[in-house]
Design an enzyme around this catalytic site. Structure first.
Site, PDB file in Angstrom:
ATOM      1  N   SER A   1       0.633  -1.288   0.146  1.00 20.26           N
ATOM      2  CA  SER A   1      -0.058  -0.141   0.048  1.00 20.26           C
ATOM      3  C   SER A   1       0.793   1.255   0.104  1.00 20.26           C
ATOM      4  CB  SER A   1      -1.032   0.194   1.348  1.00 20.26           C
ATOM      5  OG  SER A   1      -0.165  -0.084   2.419  1.00 20.26           O
TER       6      SER A   1
ATOM      7  N   HIS B   1      -2.718  -3.263  -5.568  1.00 17.91           N
ATOM      8  CA  HIS B   1      -3.274  -2.655  -4.094  1.00 17.91           C
ATOM      9  C   HIS B   1      -4.755  -3.025  -3.977  1.00 17.91           C
ATOM     10  CE1 HIS B   1      -3.801   0.537  -0.974  1.00 17.91           C
ATOM     11  NE2 HIS B   1      -3.616  -0.534  -0.557  1.00 17.91           N
TER      12      HIS B   1
ATOM     13  N   GLU C   1      -5.877  -0.379  -6.924  1.00 21.39           N
ATOM     14  CA  GLU C   1      -5.018   0.317  -7.361  1.00 21.39           C
ATOM     15  C   GLU C   1      -3.979  -0.235  -8.340  1.00 21.39           C
ATOM     16  OE1 GLU C   1      -4.103   4.642  -5.265  1.00 21.39           O
ATOM     17  OE2 GLU C   1      -3.743   2.662  -3.824  1.00 21.39           O
TER      18      GLU C   1
ATOM     19  N   ASN D   1      -3.329   6.028  -0.154  1.00 16.79           N
ATOM     20  CA  ASN D   1      -2.639   6.291   1.193  1.00 16.79           C
ATOM     21  C   ASN D   1      -1.900   7.421   1.063  1.00 16.79           C
ATOM     22  OD1 ASN D   1      -3.161   4.069   2.857  1.00 16.79           O
ATOM     23  ND2 ASN D   1      -1.986   2.628   1.703  1.00 16.79           N
TER      24      ASN D   1
END
Length: 311
Positions: A147, A169, A181, A219
């Site tokens: 991540s 991800h 992702e 993130n």
């Protein structure tokens, strides 16, 4: 490994396993998937691959107890969906039959696509990808569910296989969250990118594409938000309850940032903030002092029974 903000976090205790049918199911060319890590993320990925894209899955974990725990959790999810009429007994049995387990990477000799889902530890991931480059067939794609860690850096450990390494991800909980992702590294080939996108769609997911930068998209935005909320609490701007209530009722977030941090795991939040801070070098990404103290104390959130709140 991170809970996405918004609805899925508030539904984390209500995982559901749904069947999807995708026109891309025959486009990816993958015949068998390997998943590394039988924790919450790895188990979720294995379950969706087996149940949604109908692919045989080999789930690898060095800890036999973790493998058994993961299979029991998968069984409980399937039974819950049978009870709700989302799956038949026969469909659940078919899904169970597609998931096999192993403790040996040598058994990955016939997988076409590997998804690594271990903790956010760069050294551990480097070791795994070094070994995967030797244990898997030459054509196999090697994906990481990281991540925040650089895909290019992970790929550098897979000597001779750099073009086949990519970031994939998933959001947690995997059976609920619709997003994946996709992050190509510097050397990732276009063919590998296309196959990864097709497989994700066959798993019932919507894909977004991110540059290989620290934190990617999710993130890079989410963790500083959570970290700033922790600093607000740490410096006495407001109580934890008022911080969470303000964001829920004032900005329409389904879950406040401190509660969300507890669901993600404060240790995971700290690891990601450290990556952002170290790799970007900007003080705005400095992890909260309180966050570090709570991780040191073992108060890492819901999974430990205590974080910002008690569970």
């Amino acid at each position: 490994m991170v809970f996405a903000i918004a609805r899925a976090a508030s539904r984390a205790s209500h995982w559901s396993v749904k069947s999807f049918h995708s026109s891309s199911a025959n486009l990816h060319g993958v015949k068998r998937v390997g998943v590394i890590g039988a924790g919450q993320m790895g188990l979720g990925i294995a379950l969706v691959a087996a149940n949604v894209s109908k692919l045989p899955v080999l789930l690898l974990d060095s800890n036999e107890n973790q493998l058994n725990k993961g299979l029991k959790f998968m069984d409980s999810l399937l039974k819950k969906d049978i009870a709700k009429g989302r799956l038949t007994e026969a469909q659940a049995d078919e899904t169970r039959s597609r998931v096999k387990t192993t403790q040996k990477m040598a058994d990955f000799g016939d997988v076409d696509f590997v998804i690594e889902a271990v903790s956010e530890n760069p050294a551990l991931k480097a070791t795994l990808f070094r070994d995967l480059a030797q244990a898997t067939p030459a054509h196999a794609i090697l994906a990481s569910n990281t991540s925040s860690i650089s895909i290019t850096k992970i790929a550098a450990a897979a000597k001779g296989r750099e073009e086949q390494v990519i970031g994939m991800h998933f959001m947690n909980p995997v059976p609920v969250m619709k997003l994946v992702e996709i992050i190509p590294g510097l050397a990732t080939s276009d063919k590998v990118l296309k196959t990864t996108q097709d497989l994700a769609v066959a798993m019932g997911k919507t894909c977004t594409l991110s540059q290989d930068v620290p934190g990617f998209v999710a993130n890079r935005l989410l963790m500083p938000y959570i970290n700033e909320a922790i600093i607000a609490y740490e410096t006495g701007i407001a109580s934890k309850e008022d911080i969470d209530t303000t964001m829920k009722l004032g900005t329409n977030m389904p879950m406040g940032p401190l509660t969300l941090a507890d669901f993600i795991g404060l240790d995971t939040c700290l690891s990601i903030m450290k990556v952002l801070h170290e790799q970007l070098g900007d003080t705005k990404y400095r992890p909260s002092v309180l966050l570090g103290k709570m991780v040191d104390a073992g108060w890492v959130g819901k999974k430990a029974g205590r974080g910002f709140y008690k569970y």
